[in-house]
Design a protein around this motif. Structure first.
Motif, PDB file in Angstrom:
ATOM      1  N   LEU A 113      -8.298  -7.712   3.751  1.00 41.03           N
ATOM      2  CA  LEU A 113      -9.254  -6.721   4.232  1.00 41.03           C
ATOM      3  C   LEU A 113     -10.584  -7.397   4.501  1.00 41.03           C
ATOM      4  O   LEU A 113     -11.004  -8.272   3.771  1.00 41.03           O
ATOM      5  CB  LEU A 113      -9.460  -5.661   3.156  1.00 41.03           C
ATOM      6  N   SER A 157       0.082   0.857   2.138  1.00 37.25           N
ATOM      7  CA  SER A 157      -1.366   0.771   2.121  1.00 37.25           C
ATOM      8  C   SER A 157      -1.946   1.790   3.093  1.00 37.25           C
ATOM      9  O   SER A 157      -1.409   1.944   4.189  1.00 37.25           O
ATOM     10  CB  SER A 157      -1.723  -0.623   2.639  1.00 37.25           C
ATOM     11  N   ASN A 158      -3.004   2.478   2.709  1.00 33.82           N
ATOM     12  CA  ASN A 158      -3.715   3.354   3.646  1.00 33.82           C
ATOM     13  C   ASN A 158      -5.163   2.883   3.722  1.00 33.82           C
ATOM     14  O   ASN A 158      -5.744   2.566   2.691  1.00 33.82           O
ATOM     15  CB  ASN A 158      -3.792   4.794   3.122  1.00 33.82           C
ATOM     16  N   SER A 159      -5.716   2.913   4.907  1.00 32.27           N
ATOM     17  CA  SER A 159      -7.140   2.566   5.025  1.00 32.27           C
ATOM     18  C   SER A 159      -7.880   3.726   5.655  1.00 32.27           C
ATOM     19  O   SER A 159      -7.337   4.399   6.546  1.00 32.27           O
ATOM     20  CB  SER A 159      -7.312   1.358   5.942  1.00 32.27           C
ATOM     21  N   GLY A 200     -12.604   1.796   7.484  1.00 34.51           N
ATOM     22  CA  GLY A 200     -12.153   0.609   6.768  1.00 34.51           C
ATOM     23  C   GLY A 200     -12.868   0.374   5.458  1.00 34.51           C
ATOM     24  O   GLY A 200     -12.695  -0.659   4.822  1.00 34.51           O
ATOM     25  N   THR A 238      -9.627   1.482   0.933  1.00 37.85           N
ATOM     26  CA  THR A 238      -8.206   1.166   1.092  1.00 37.85           C
ATOM     27  C   THR A 238      -7.458   1.635  -0.142  1.00 37.85           C
ATOM     28  O   THR A 238      -7.904   1.379  -1.272  1.00 37.85           O
ATOM     29  CB  THR A 238      -8.002  -0.362   1.212  1.00 37.85           C
ATOM     30  N   ASP A 266      -3.916   1.217  -2.018  1.00 37.77           N
ATOM     31  CA  ASP A 266      -2.636   0.511  -2.076  1.00 37.77           C
ATOM     32  C   ASP A 266      -1.761   1.189  -3.115  1.00 37.77           C
ATOM     33  O   ASP A 266      -2.209   1.442  -4.246  1.00 37.77           O
ATOM     34  CB  ASP A 266      -2.850  -0.949  -2.489  1.00 37.77           C
TER      35      ASP A 266
END
Ligand SMILES: NC(=O)C1=CN([C@@H]2O[C@H](COP(=O)(O)OP(=O)(O)OC[C@H]3O[C@@H](n4cnc5c(N)ncnc54)[C@H](O)[C@@H]3O)[C@@H](O)[C@H]2O)C=CC1
Ligand SMILES: Nc1nc(O)c(N)c(N[C@@H]2O[C@H](COP(=O)(O)O)[C@@H](O)[C@H]2O)n1
Length: 656
Positions: free
Chosen positions: A65, A188-190, A194, A197, A199
């Motif tokens: 990231l 994973s979502n962001s 950004g 995040t 996980d």
């Protein structure tokens, strides 16, 4: 009917080319083909490890990231709480809205520990809560690795995840690598910007692992079949890790609502199955300085408490070698060296060099202030002194790794026999035939082979250790298990009830030998618990699918499979069935040497004999079944040692 194909596969060996498992004492999957694994002595060469396998072992496949510009504090918390509340299967969370910080979690853990004070938990995890050990860890500038403070306890907090905790990004980056072996990332979502995040991780034992079963090239366009090698679902623990990166970067870790409350196993169990990347990173850094893996391993072992704190109780030299492989591939010209005060002795691994005792006195006394008992580790009681008599006569019959044919290992048959060619008084009865000198010789021979092989009849009769107990060998005042031979048991139907109490596993736990590989046939029913248990000890099951016309395992297949696992030499000790079979003409091309200890006794007709099938000459008259060549007889105490060679010369085999 003769089946002419071989599939040797380790059961439960995950096939993850991008993700090298640091399984206890293990190497990468043989199914990944030639070049897959190095168990070779580390004389500076790296064996057959491939660059792909040299990658560090973390399950993080996602891209890194990027750091983002600072955002307002409130926005951060909003996003954080959104992320904490969001869950695909369940809305809401069963955790407190306000997560604890790390010191809160540690305090809570300490209170619980106090409350449980009477529950006498002798696990090493608790042992490492000793403040003196923490002190040692913090103070020690002598160790190759530097544990962050309170590592053992924080690992436990991050393993148990009993409450949601909020830690700083720094803390996360410091401690997470030491616990990442427990977790496998699911997804994973962001957030759109950004900043945030999430996980999702599950416990490693929840995920089934697969490997390909094929060891040979497949027809074009055919995808390898995946075989399930570890049943999933052993533990239903799941967490989410919400990272918010901004002016006040924080990480919140909490169980997801679908998760069990506790793991179904302890942290040691996972540490045994897989090493964490924090620990392996220290090993990797050290290897980039050009040190021998066994020297790095040895230096790590000088600080057992710190190692244990970092989750490295089950670290093996193979792990260190694997993590060094990438650097070694990139720097093939570098001659690897031991650390100051150690030297590399072929056959004995890394040992403290002469005069190093004085040089390292300071180091030892620094440690002994905290743990006086560590300064002079007691040698195991079953240690054997190194033979003071010459064993030069053995030399021509021993493996010479330099001139090996890659496809098969050097094979030595070595056993003790009575005058009437019996190796025990009756099947299932261990019988001592070697005098003290011959016993030392046998252990010396063990030290010169990569593997010791026996049939299951011998395991059931003798419950052997199958390690090398000579002083200086791994675990016997010497350093590292890597110099111990690998026990291999031929047990096609899985008759051996592998159990933690059997000597081979106890020997492995004590660091005095390696855990066995058990060769089974495809039909063998192996209990998944036994499978996991054996793997946990660093052993494994190998399935071989190659039979001779009598539906017995074909030795060619067994030997080829061992070679593909990196075994360059194997000493076959018995018992009667195994030895008699291997002395038959169909196998003479595979047997290099025979070393028989002859004892001055007759065990009688009820004994277990070593005797190949009779042979008839062209006229139908009986002929000798086998005549070893280049035979030498050497008295040793009350025994006589017969050495000979079996495999015909190359010219003879070509019929010249
Ligand atoms: N004096 C010495 O140096 C030694 C003596 N011994 C003695 O030998 C005796 C054991 O001998 P045995 O009963 O003959 O057992 P064994 O150790 O030779 O094992 C035989 C078993 O191994 C498996 N096996 C071996 N080859 C196979 C193949 N090609 N295909 C499929 N399965 C195969 C089968 O399950 C078979 O029943 C014990 O009493 C032990 O103490 C054992 C080793 C050395
Ligand atoms: N060389 C030799 N001499 C004898 O008299 C024996 N009975 C054996 N037996 C073999 O050694 C194994 C025992 O090994 P540990 O001492 O337990 O490590 C036994 O299983 C046979 O393979 N060998």
């Amino acid at each position: 009917m003769e089946l002419n194909f071989t599939i040797a596969s380790r059961i439960c060996r995950p096939h993850q080319p991008h993700n090298m498992d640091h399984d206890a004492d293990h190497a990468p999957d043989p199914a990944s083909g030639p070049g897959s694994w190095s168990i070779a002595p580390e004389n500076g060469s790296i064996g057959r490890a491939s660059a792909a396998q040299a990658r560090d072992d973390v399950d993080h496949t996602e891209e890194e990231l990027e750091l983002v510009p600072p955002v307002p504090h409130e926005a951060m918390h909003e996003a954080m709480h959104e992320a904490m509340d969001e869950d695909p299967q369940h809305s809401g969370s069963d955790h407190p809205a306000t997560p604890m910080n790390l010191s809160g979690a540690l305090e809570k853990q300490a209170r619980q520990a106090e409350a449980n004070a009477n529950a006498n938990d002798s696990s090493s995890e608790n042992a490492t809560n000793d403040p003196a050990i923490e002190e040692l860890g913090e103070k020690s500038g002598l160790a190759l690795f530097n544990n962050p403070p309170n590592l053992s306890r924080i690992r436990r907090v991050l393993f148990e995840c009993s409450d949601a905790i909020e830690i700083s990004l720094d803390e996360y980056q410091t401690y997470w690598p030491f616990i990442d072996n427990v977790w496998v990332k699911q997804r994973s979502n962001s957030s759109k910007e950004g900043h945030c995040t999430t996980d999702y991780y599950m416990c490693r034992l929840r995920r089934p692992t697969h490997r390909t079963s094929e060891t040979r090239p497949l027809p074009e366009g055919k995808r390898p079949r995946k075989k399930r090698v570890r049943e999933g679902g052993m533990c239903n623990f799941q967490i989410k890790v919400v990272r918010f990166e901004g002016a006040y970067s924080t990480v919140t870790i909490a169980r997801t609502p679908g998760s069990s409350d506790v793991h179904s196993h302890d942290l040691d169990f996972i540490d045994r199955v897989k090493r964490n990347s924090g620990l392996m990173e220290s090993a990797r850094k050290e290897s980039c300085k050009g040190y021998l893996p066994s020297s790095i391993y040895t230096k790590f072992q000088e600080y057992p408490e710190m190692l244990s704190e970092a989750g490295g109780r089950f670290l093996t030299v193979t792990d260190v070698r694997n993590v060094s492989a990438k650097w070694r591939i990139q720097n093939p010209e570098v001659k690897l060296i031991p650390h100051d005060g150690y030297e590399y002795q072929k056959g004995h691994g890394i040992v403290r060099s002469q005069g190093a005792a004085e040089r390292s006195n300071e180091t030892i006394s620094a440690q002994s202030r905290v743990h006086p008992q560590d300064s002079a580790p007691a040698l195991p009681p079953d240690i054997l002194s190194f033979p003071q008599f010459s064993l030069d006569f053995l030399q021509p019959y021993l493996p010479n790794h330099a001139d090996r044919r890659g496809e098969f290992p050097h094979v030595t048959l070595s056993y003790a026999s009575s005058m009437d060619s019996k190796i025990s008084l009756r099947a299932g009865m261990q019988t001592v035939l070697s005098g003290p000198e011959a016993k030392l010789m046998t252990h010396y021979l063990r030290s010169r082979h990569d593997a010791i092989l026996i049939g299951v009849g011998t395991v059931l009769a003798d419950n052997p250790g199958l390690n090398c107990r000579l002083e200086g060998a791994g675990g016997f005042g010497g350093l590292g298990r890597m110099w111990q031979p690998r026990p291999v048991v031929i047990d096609p139907t899985g008759r051996w009830p592998v159990h933690p109490d059997c000597r081979m596993l106890r020997t492995a736990v004590e660091g005095k030998g390696k855990a066995p590989w058990v060769v089974v046939s495809p039909g063998a029913q192996i209990n998944p618990q036994t499978l996991m248990m054996l793997k946990g000890y660093g052993g494994d099951f190998l399935r071989i699918v190659e039979y001779n016309q009598h539906w017995r395992l074909h030795w060619e297949g067994v030997l080829r499979a061992l070679a593909s696992e990196g075994i360059k030499s194997v000493m076959i000790e018995g018992g009667g069935t195994v030895l008699s079979e291997l002395l038959n003409p169909e196998y003479t091309n595979f047997i290099d040497s025979i070393i028989v200890t002859v004892a001055p006794t007759y065990l009688g007709s009820g004994g277990v004999s070593v005797s190949p099938h009779s042979k008839l000459d062209q006229e139908g008259n009986p002929n000798a079944a086998l005549n070893p060549r280049e035979v030498k007889w050497t008295p040793l105490g009350q025994n006589v040692i017969m050495c000979g060679k079996i495999r015909p010369h190359e010219e003879e085999r070509r019929g010249e």
